[in-house]
Scaffold this active site. Sequence first.
Site, PDB file in Angstrom:
ATOM      1  N   ASN A  18     -19.346 -25.351  -6.849  1.00 40.49           N
ATOM      2  CA  ASN A  18     -19.645 -24.272  -5.884  1.00 40.49           C
ATOM      3  C   ASN A  18     -19.199 -24.591  -4.466  1.00 40.49           C
ATOM      4  O   ASN A  18     -19.769 -24.071  -3.504  1.00 40.49           O
ATOM      5  CB  ASN A  18     -21.149 -23.937  -5.878  1.00 40.49           C
ATOM      6  CG  ASN A  18     -21.634 -23.576  -7.262  1.00 40.49           C
ATOM      7  OD1 ASN A  18     -21.008 -22.777  -7.945  1.00 40.49           O
ATOM      8  ND2 ASN A  18     -22.723 -24.195  -7.697  1.00 40.49           N
ATOM      9  N   ARG A  19     -18.205 -25.461  -4.340  1.00 42.91           N
ATOM     10  CA  ARG A  19     -17.673 -25.825  -3.009  1.00 42.91           C
ATOM     11  C   ARG A  19     -18.720 -26.480  -2.104  1.00 42.91           C
ATOM     12  O   ARG A  19     -18.565 -26.541  -0.898  1.00 42.91           O
ATOM     13  CB  ARG A  19     -17.090 -24.591  -2.291  1.00 42.91           C
ATOM     14  CG  ARG A  19     -15.954 -23.908  -3.054  1.00 42.91           C
ATOM     15  CD  ARG A  19     -14.725 -24.779  -3.052  1.00 42.91           C
ATOM     16  NE  ARG A  19     -13.559 -24.161  -3.683  1.00 42.91           N
ATOM     17  CZ  ARG A  19     -13.111 -24.451  -4.910  1.00 42.91           C
ATOM     18  NH1 ARG A  19     -13.760 -25.337  -5.660  1.00 42.91           N
ATOM     19  NH2 ARG A  19     -12.035 -23.888  -5.393  1.00 42.91           N
ATOM     20  N   LEU A  20     -19.817 -26.944  -2.723  1.00 43.29           N
ATOM     21  CA  LEU A  20     -20.848 -27.627  -1.933  1.00 43.29           C
ATOM     22  C   LEU A  20     -20.562 -29.133  -1.989  1.00 43.29           C
ATOM     23  O   LEU A  20     -21.328 -29.914  -2.552  1.00 43.29           O
ATOM     24  CB  LEU A  20     -22.234 -27.296  -2.493  1.00 43.29           C
ATOM     25  CG  LEU A  20     -23.347 -27.081  -1.481  1.00 43.29           C
ATOM     26  CD1 LEU A  20     -22.956 -26.070  -0.399  1.00 43.29           C
ATOM     27  CD2 LEU A  20     -24.612 -26.612  -2.185  1.00 43.29           C
TER      28      LEU A  20
END
Length: 215
Positions: free
Chosen positions: A192-194
């Site tokens: 999630n691009r985290l």
Amino acid sequence: MQKDLSNYRKSYQKSELLEGSIDGNPMQQFQKWFYEVEDANGMDEPNAMTVSTMGVDGFPKSRVVLMKKFAYDGFVFYTNYESEKGNAIAQNPNICLSFFWPVLERQVIVKGQAVKIAPNLSDGYFESRPQGSKLSAIASKQSKTIANRELLEERLKQLEQDFKGKEILRPEHWGGYLVKPVEIEFWQGRPNRLHDRIRYALQDDLEWKIERLQP
Ligand SMILES: Cc1cc2nc3c(=O)[nH]c(=O)nc-3n(C[C@H](O)[C@H](O)[C@H](O)COP(=O)(O)O)c2cc1C
């Protein structure tokens, strides 16, 4: 002409980088990651790194070189001291190195100061290189223009004759730089691009301050 790449989308989920499991020293942490990348196999030349300099023309420029050593004091690569990057470093030794290791979805970014290593150390590494590489270091005025490839090949052929049976010593314009880090950021791709980003910054008391950055 155009190509739409908006569908290029990959989820990063191979690893994580958490404060509880990192080393207090960034070079130790670098070593840990480097060994893991080597062990992961499937990555050619994990020692390839992008070196970015501020050019004498006022533009930043990046290019790939091969890291030949790392230790507590920093990262070593070899090049032509009179190349475009050599001239840039002579004017501004503050440079950036970056590694991209897709095999483990990792990136490392180093800010540091480049200094020429001692001549005898450059001699030692030069000595270990194959004959052809040694002669090319003499033949090539790196980053200067030349009319055609044939001229370079003729130059190399001539040098092969000149040095037949003779020792090839390191030319003074060729040698190593040590990049002494002042900041090292470790980036681990996450779902999630985290992503995880941990930055080590060298303080005035020579201790490393460790902080998490937002992705
Ligand atoms: C995989 C790879 C490894 C390279 N390794 C080196 C190196 O160790 N030293 C070097 O001077 N150039 C190396 N180069 C060439 C540099 O990218 C660059 O073309 C050259 O150093 C001239 O850069 P400059 O004109 O900006 O100074 C390498 C290129 C690639 C793609």
